[in-house]
Design a protein around this motif. Structure first.
Motif, PDB file in Angstrom:
ATOM      1  N   VAL A  89       0.839  -1.199   0.000  1.00 39.74           N
ATOM      2  CA  VAL A  89       0.000   0.000   0.000  1.00 39.74           C
ATOM      3  C   VAL A  89       0.875   1.251   0.000  1.00 39.74           C
ATOM      4  O   VAL A  89       2.010   1.225   0.465  1.00 39.74           O
ATOM      5  CB  VAL A  89      -0.969   0.044   1.202  1.00 39.74           C
ATOM      6  CG1 VAL A  89      -1.954  -1.098   1.140  1.00 39.74           C
ATOM      7  CG2 VAL A  89      -0.219   0.053   2.514  1.00 39.74           C
ATOM      8  N   ILE A  90       0.321   2.322  -0.537  1.00 41.44           N
ATOM      9  CA  ILE A  90       1.004   3.613  -0.520  1.00 41.44           C
ATOM     10  C   ILE A  90       0.043   4.647   0.041  1.00 41.44           C
ATOM     11  O   ILE A  90      -1.147   4.658  -0.295  1.00 41.44           O
ATOM     12  CB  ILE A  90       1.514   4.021  -1.915  1.00 41.44           C
ATOM     13  CG1 ILE A  90       2.342   5.316  -1.826  1.00 41.44           C
ATOM     14  CG2 ILE A  90       0.396   4.107  -2.925  1.00 41.44           C
ATOM     15  CD1 ILE A  90       3.147   5.628  -3.075  1.00 41.44           C
ATOM     16  N   PHE A  91       0.555   5.486   0.923  1.00 43.54           N
ATOM     17  CA  PHE A  91      -0.185   6.606   1.492  1.00 43.54           C
ATOM     18  C   PHE A  91       0.552   7.871   1.080  1.00 43.54           C
ATOM     19  O   PHE A  91       1.774   7.928   1.157  1.00 43.54           O
ATOM     20  CB  PHE A  91      -0.221   6.537   3.021  1.00 43.54           C
ATOM     21  CG  PHE A  91      -0.977   5.367   3.567  1.00 43.54           C
ATOM     22  CD1 PHE A  91      -2.322   5.486   3.873  1.00 43.54           C
ATOM     23  CD2 PHE A  91      -0.343   4.151   3.783  1.00 43.54           C
ATOM     24  CE1 PHE A  91      -3.021   4.408   4.389  1.00 43.54           C
ATOM     25  CE2 PHE A  91      -1.036   3.072   4.293  1.00 43.54           C
ATOM     26  CZ  PHE A  91      -2.377   3.194   4.591  1.00 43.54           C
ATOM     27  N   VAL A  92      -0.211   8.884   0.679  1.00 39.81           N
ATOM     28  CA  VAL A  92       0.390  10.168   0.315  1.00 39.81           C
ATOM     29  C   VAL A  92      -0.323  11.260   1.091  1.00 39.81           C
ATOM     30  O   VAL A  92      -1.543  11.390   1.026  1.00 39.81           O
ATOM     31  CB  VAL A  92       0.287  10.447  -1.199  1.00 39.81           C
ATOM     32  CG1 VAL A  92       0.945  11.766  -1.541  1.00 39.81           C
ATOM     33  CG2 VAL A  92       0.918   9.319  -2.005  1.00 39.81           C
ATOM     34  N   SER A  93       0.444  12.042   1.824  1.00 43.62           N
ATOM     35  CA  SER A  93      -0.096  13.187   2.545  1.00 43.62           C
ATOM     36  C   SER A  93      -0.113  14.380   1.599  1.00 43.62           C
ATOM     37  O   SER A  93       0.891  14.691   0.969  1.00 43.62           O
ATOM     38  CB  SER A  93       0.798  13.479   3.757  1.00 43.62           C
ATOM     39  OG  SER A  93       0.339  14.620   4.427  1.00 43.62           O
TER      40      SER A  93
END
Length: 120
Positions: A89-93
């Motif tokens: 998974v990738i999270f981007v703020s």
């Protein structure tokens, strides 16, 4: 690259899957160098890119044209995708300045069907 150990800081040319790393440098170059060891092995990536607010008080460029910012992000997201495991998974703020454009770009890079949710 430098390896930090209990004995101090040492220059290294390669990294091992067993290394615990702190890497400083241009993030695109770092990501590309990590591919040789970590391609397809990363479970989670968290990205905190410039929000592109036009602010000049940061040490990095936070005042790009949207097209320039998207190109900047695209190259990094494509490389990050190569590092992720199939179930990673990738999270981007991000804030509202580029959020809508980033969503479309991430749909392109990771596949629209892989989108899970926005966290606000």
């Amino acid at each position: 690259m430098y390896k930090h150990t209990k004995d101090g800081t040492h220059t290294v040319d390669t990294v091992s899957i067993d290394d615990n790393l702190i890497i400083k440098g241009d993030n695109q170059i770092v990501l590309e160098n990590l591919l040789s060891v970590y391609k397809g092995k990363i479970k989670l990536i968290y990205v905190d890119p410039p929000y592109n607010t036009g602010n000049t008080r940061f040490k990095y460029n936070d005042k790009m044209k949207s097209a320039e910012w998207l190109s900047f992000m695209q190259s990094r997201l494509i490389t990050a995708r190569k590092l992720l495991k199939d179930d990673g998974v990738i999270f981007v703020s991000i804030d509202d300045n580029e959020q809508a454009y980033l969503k479309v770009l991430m749909d392109e890079v990771f596949g629209r069907d892989n989108f899970v949710a926005d966290f606000i």
